[in-house]
Design a protein around this motif. Structure first.
Motif, PDB file in Angstrom:
ATOM      1  N   PRO A  39      -3.334  65.682  -7.969  1.00 50.65           N
ATOM      2  CA  PRO A  39      -4.244  65.909  -8.238  1.00 50.65           C
ATOM      3  C   PRO A  39      -4.570  66.783  -9.902  1.00 50.65           C
ATOM      4  CG  PRO A  39      -3.628  66.693  -6.296  1.00 50.65           C
ATOM      5  CD  PRO A  39      -2.316  65.889  -7.662  1.00 50.65           C
ATOM      6  N   VAL A  72     -13.206  70.182 -11.259  1.00 45.21           N
ATOM      7  CA  VAL A  72     -12.609  69.226 -11.182  1.00 45.21           C
ATOM      8  C   VAL A  72     -12.782  68.598 -12.494  1.00 45.21           C
ATOM      9  CG1 VAL A  72     -11.645  67.395  -9.647  1.00 45.21           C
ATOM     10  CG2 VAL A  72     -13.982  68.723  -8.554  1.00 45.21           C
ATOM     11  N   VAL A 100     -13.640  67.365  -1.646  1.00 37.98           N
ATOM     12  CA  VAL A 100     -13.947  66.269  -2.184  1.00 37.98           C
ATOM     13  C   VAL A 100     -12.863  66.078  -1.681  1.00 37.98           C
ATOM     14  CG1 VAL A 100     -13.662  66.315  -4.784  1.00 37.98           C
ATOM     15  CG2 VAL A 100     -15.241  67.952  -3.799  1.00 37.98           C
ATOM     16  N   HIS A 102      -9.998  63.714  -3.295  1.00 37.80           N
ATOM     17  CA  HIS A 102      -9.745  62.813  -4.888  1.00 37.80           C
ATOM     18  C   HIS A 102      -8.448  61.100  -4.234  1.00 37.80           C
ATOM     19  CE1 HIS A 102      -6.030  62.052  -8.251  1.00 37.80           C
ATOM     20  NE2 HIS A 102      -7.332  62.444  -9.075  1.00 37.80           N
ATOM     21  N   PHE A 126     -16.924  66.274 -12.343  1.00 33.21           N
ATOM     22  CA  PHE A 126     -15.578  66.205 -12.612  1.00 33.21           C
ATOM     23  C   PHE A 126     -15.635  65.724 -13.229  1.00 33.21           C
ATOM     24  CE2 PHE A 126     -18.014  65.307  -8.003  1.00 33.21           C
ATOM     25  CZ  PHE A 126     -16.978  65.269  -7.202  1.00 33.21           C
ATOM     26  N   TYR A 132     -13.567  59.807  -6.463  1.00 27.08           N
ATOM     27  CA  TYR A 132     -13.176  60.814  -5.138  1.00 27.08           C
ATOM     28  C   TYR A 132     -14.090  60.530  -4.616  1.00 27.08           C
ATOM     29  CZ  TYR A 132     -11.541  62.998  -9.731  1.00 27.08           C
ATOM     30  OH  TYR A 132     -11.227  63.717 -10.787  1.00 27.08           O
TER      31      TYR A 132
END
Length: 181
Positions: A39, A72, A100, A102, A126, A132
């Motif tokens: 991630p 992110v 959130v 992944h 992002f 996502y």
């Protein structure tokens, strides 16, 4: 003549080892998830980032004040452009659980509750292309919104979710600024 049984035994042990590794999640990639995929990193800041995708989020003629920026992934110079996702609290002050997910790793990378005064925002930025799932929870229930790998290219994209006074959530903005040239 003893070699064929030994060779057959060696092959069957190899097949069992490969099959066991695949079951344990160490084998070949399945549905885009491989053994080396991790991630993205997440960091929260109150510093206004320089990315132009984060123009002030407008609604009802007012600009909501950002209280948090959640980055992110690692910013990159150039392409792909980051995707912005803004959650606006248009109602009274409230606590809003947000997460959130992944999808490539089936991991929640953000899981927090934010105290949001009226007319404030939390901005997710992002930086790395992936799938996502952004989840916003209010007294009216849970709403999920997706960011897809196809959203990441040379354009600037942003999404806005407005949490109304009664707790309803509405996808209020999906904007693309054409930057490809």
């Amino acid at each position: 003549m003893r070699r064929p049984p030994a060779l057959a035994l060696l092959l069957s042990v190899a097949l069992v080892a490969v099959g066991g590794a695949a079951v344990a999640g160490v084998g070949p990639a399945v549905a885009g998830v491989g053994p080396f995929q991790t991630p993205p990193d997440v960091r929260v800041t109150d510093d206004h980032p320089s990315e132009p995708v984060l123009r002030p989020f407008e609604y009802d003629g007012r600009s909501a004040q950002p209280i948090d920026y959640v980055h992110v992934g690692t910013p990159s110079d150039g392409r792909p452009k980051p995707v912005g996702f803004v959650v606006v609290n248009a109602g009274p002050a409230r606590e809003v659980p947000m997460s959130v997910g992944h999808s490539p790793t089936e991991t929640n990378i953000v899981d927090r509750t934010v105290t949001m005064p009226e007319n404030t925002t939390v901005v997710f930025l992002f930086h790395e292309a992936a799938t996502y799932r952004v989840t916003v929870q209010t007294e009216r229930g849970v709403s999920e919104y997706g960011v897809e790998p196809s959203d990441f290219d040379c354009n600037e994209r942003s999404y806005g979710v407005r949490v109304e006074a009664g707790g309803q959530t509405l996808l209020t903005q999906k904007a693309t600024t054409m930057a490809c040239g």
